[in-house]
Write a protein that holds these residues in place. Structure first.
Motif, PDB file in Angstrom:
ATOM      1  N   PRO A   1       0.945  -1.063  -0.072  1.00  0.00           N
ATOM      2  CA  PRO A   1      -0.071   0.057  -0.121  1.00  0.00           C
ATOM      3  C   PRO A   1       0.886   1.295   0.079  1.00  0.00           C
ATOM      4  CG  PRO A   1      -0.808  -1.595   1.615  1.00  0.00           C
ATOM      5  CD  PRO A   1       0.513  -2.057   1.061  1.00  0.00           C
ATOM      6  N   CYS A   2       0.279   2.363  -0.768  1.00  0.00           N
ATOM      7  CA  CYS A   2       1.136   3.635  -0.669  1.00  0.00           C
ATOM      8  C   CYS A   2       1.075   4.353   0.628  1.00  0.00           C
ATOM      9  CB  CYS A   2       0.729   4.365  -1.932  1.00  0.00           C
ATOM     10  SG  CYS A   2      -0.915   5.407  -1.492  1.00  0.00           S
ATOM     11  N   GLY A   3       0.151   4.078   1.419  1.00  0.00           N
ATOM     12  CA  GLY A   3       0.176   4.846   2.763  1.00  0.00           C
ATOM     13  C   GLY A   3      -0.398   6.345   2.516  1.00  0.00           C
ATOM     14  N   LYS A   4      -0.493   6.783   1.313  1.00  0.00           N
ATOM     15  CA  LYS A   4      -0.633   8.185   1.248  1.00  0.00           C
ATOM     16  C   LYS A   4      -2.127   8.493   0.500  1.00  0.00           C
ATOM     17  CE  LYS A   4       4.536   8.920   0.567  1.00  0.00           C
ATOM     18  NZ  LYS A   4       5.297   9.279  -0.276  1.00  0.00           N
ATOM     19  N   CYS A   5      -2.815   7.899  -0.117  1.00  0.00           N
ATOM     20  CA  CYS A   5      -3.986   7.877  -0.618  1.00  0.00           C
ATOM     21  C   CYS A   5      -5.067   8.210   0.404  1.00  0.00           C
ATOM     22  CB  CYS A   5      -4.367   7.017  -1.763  1.00  0.00           C
ATOM     23  SG  CYS A   5      -4.756   5.266  -1.345  1.00  0.00           S
ATOM     24  N   GLY A   6      -6.191   8.733   0.098  1.00  0.00           N
ATOM     25  CA  GLY A   6      -7.246   8.622   1.069  1.00  0.00           C
ATOM     26  C   GLY A   6      -7.703   7.318   1.676  1.00  0.00           C
ATOM     27  N   THR A   7      -7.951   6.595   1.015  1.00  0.00           N
ATOM     28  CA  THR A   7      -8.277   5.184   1.601  1.00  0.00           C
ATOM     29  C   THR A   7      -7.207   4.516   2.389  1.00  0.00           C
ATOM     30  OG1 THR A   7      -9.537   3.043   1.117  1.00  0.00           O
ATOM     31  CG2 THR A   7      -7.787   3.816  -0.242  1.00  0.00           C
ATOM     32  N   CYS A   8      -5.757   4.661   1.978  1.00  0.00           N
ATOM     33  CA  CYS A   8      -4.858   4.389   3.084  1.00  0.00           C
ATOM     34  C   CYS A   8      -4.930   4.959   3.961  1.00  0.00           C
ATOM     35  CB  CYS A   8      -3.595   4.443   2.130  1.00  0.00           C
ATOM     36  SG  CYS A   8      -3.073   2.826   1.025  1.00  0.00           S
ATOM     37  N   ILE A   9      -4.888   6.131   4.218  1.00  0.00           N
ATOM     38  CA  ILE A   9      -4.800   6.995   5.334  1.00  0.00           C
ATOM     39  C   ILE A   9      -5.875   6.725   6.305  1.00  0.00           C
ATOM     40  CG2 ILE A   9      -5.239   9.506   6.443  1.00  0.00           C
ATOM     41  CD1 ILE A   9      -3.803  10.215   3.663  1.00  0.00           C
ATOM     42  N   ASP A  10      -7.245   6.373   5.609  1.00  0.00           N
ATOM     43  CA  ASP A  10      -8.271   6.019   6.673  1.00  0.00           C
ATOM     44  C   ASP A  10      -8.207   4.671   7.279  1.00  0.00           C
ATOM     45  OD1 ASP A  10      -9.631   8.637   6.161  1.00  0.00           O
ATOM     46  OD2 ASP A  10     -11.507   7.589   5.289  1.00  0.00           O
ATOM     47  N   ARG A  11      -7.844   3.950   6.329  1.00  0.00           N
ATOM     48  CA  ARG A  11      -7.423   2.556   6.934  1.00  0.00           C
ATOM     49  C   ARG A  11      -6.298   2.457   8.007  1.00  0.00           C
ATOM     50  NH1 ARG A  11      -7.044  -3.099   3.765  1.00  0.00           N
ATOM     51  NH2 ARG A  11      -5.537  -4.490   5.468  1.00  0.00           N
ATOM     52  N   LEU A  12      -5.223   2.846   7.830  1.00  0.00           N
ATOM     53  CA  LEU A  12      -4.353   3.085   8.845  1.00  0.00           C
ATOM     54  C   LEU A  12      -5.089   3.466  10.229  1.00  0.00           C
ATOM     55  CD1 LEU A  12      -1.302   4.114   6.894  1.00  0.00           C
ATOM     56  CD2 LEU A  12      -1.560   1.871   7.860  1.00  0.00           C
ATOM     57  N   GLU A  13      -5.867   4.609   9.772  1.00  0.00           N
ATOM     58  CA  GLU A  13      -6.424   5.284  11.098  1.00  0.00           C
ATOM     59  C   GLU A  13      -7.301   4.450  11.805  1.00  0.00           C
ATOM     60  OE1 GLU A  13      -8.790   9.332  12.586  1.00  0.00           O
ATOM     61  OE2 GLU A  13      -8.215   8.966  10.183  1.00  0.00           O
ATOM     62  N   ALA A  14      -8.048   3.724  11.228  1.00  0.00           N
ATOM     63  CA  ALA A  14      -9.106   2.857  11.462  1.00  0.00           C
ATOM     64  C   ALA A  14      -8.375   1.909  12.477  1.00  0.00           C
ATOM     65  CB  ALA A  14     -10.050   2.328  10.536  1.00  0.00           C
ATOM     66  N   PHE A  15      -7.253   1.097  12.110  1.00  0.00           N
ATOM     67  CA  PHE A  15      -6.505   0.306  12.846  1.00  0.00           C
ATOM     68  C   PHE A  15      -5.989   0.532  14.082  1.00  0.00           C
ATOM     69  CE2 PHE A  15      -6.914  -2.572   9.077  1.00  0.00           C
ATOM     70  CZ  PHE A  15      -7.060  -3.856   9.716  1.00  0.00           C
ATOM     71  N   HIS A  16      -5.290   1.723  13.994  1.00  0.00           N
ATOM     72  CA  HIS A  16      -4.744   2.489  15.210  1.00  0.00           C
ATOM     73  C   HIS A  16      -5.658   3.112  16.004  1.00  0.00           C
ATOM     74  CE1 HIS A  16      -1.001   3.736  12.388  1.00  0.00           C
ATOM     75  NE2 HIS A  16      -1.145   2.201  12.577  1.00  0.00           N
TER      76      HIS A  16
END
Length: 231
Positions: A202-217
């Protein structure tokens, strides 16, 4: 009771499938994956892996021709690039409301119509759909809003002669809520894919990556697809 689940291979739809299987059993669940002309095939492969994990029957349907005239950044023929910013930042740039560059015109409406036709043909009574509150915020994706879901439910119910309904179990939940549920259901999130860029990681920078990472954290756990530098 049979149900049809729209399965993209992403976090939300995979959790939706897991919940459907828990409630109805794998023999009563049918997964529909849609090829809509997206730039990469990574989610398609994840959908197949998730369906295999849960032992559900599945079908890949190609609807890409319908979106041939769209310039959504998600589509392979588009010259627009994926925005590397959170959805809140993208909405702020739009003045607080409006469709983001990765919105595909009425995509979910087309997919749900196809799913309803498949469901009725298979004798299924429900179409399950993983739309949630975060995607509806600011009407970034207007085909994820409660108003859209209610209207589509009416259209599907009436259009199938009262045989099929639309069920969106996450419509009042945010992504962190979905991850919490998925962890309880033991969803194999390592098999899912959310990134709009495709690739091996994952790029970690697109909107869906950012949302996903935040959801887990927000659930105090690490996304199994996280790279070390994102931890």
């Amino acid at each position: 009771m049979k149900v049809a689940v729209l399965l993209s291979g992403g976090l939300d739809s995979s959790t939706c499938l897991a919940q459907a299987v828990k409630m109805h059993g794998s023999d009563s669940v049918f997964a529909l994956n849609i090829q809509y002309g997206q730039k990469h095939q990574r989610e398609i492969r994840s959908a197949a892996d998730i369906a295999r994990h849960y032992g559900v029957s599945t079908q890949l349907l190609d609807l890409s021709g319908i979106f041939a005239h769209s310039q959504s950044a998600l589509l392979r023929h588009s010259e627009n690039s994926i925005v590397h910013a959170s959805y809140s930042e993208q909405l702020k740039a739009l003045g607080g409301s409006g469709t983001v560059s990765t919105y595909v015109p009425f995509r979910n409406g087309i997919m749900l119509s196809a799913a309803a036709a498949c469901a009725q043909s298979l004798g299924a009574s429900d179409v399950w759909y993983g739309a949630h509150r975060d995607d509806a915020a600011g009407r970034a994706y207007p085909d994820c809003t409660p108003e859209f879901v209610a209207a589509m439910n009416t259209a599907i119910y009436e259009g199938t002669g009262h045989e099929v309904r639309l069920y969106a179990p996450f419509i009042s939940m945010n992504k962190a809520d979905i991850v919490k549920l998925g962890l309880e259901l033991k969803v194999p999130y390592e098999l899912t894919w959310s990134c709009y860029e495709g690739g091996d990681r994952p790029c970690g920078k697109c909107g869906t990556c950012i949302d996903r990472l935040e959801a887990f954290h927000r659930n105090g756990v690490r996304d199994p697809l996280e790279t070390p530098e994102e931890v």
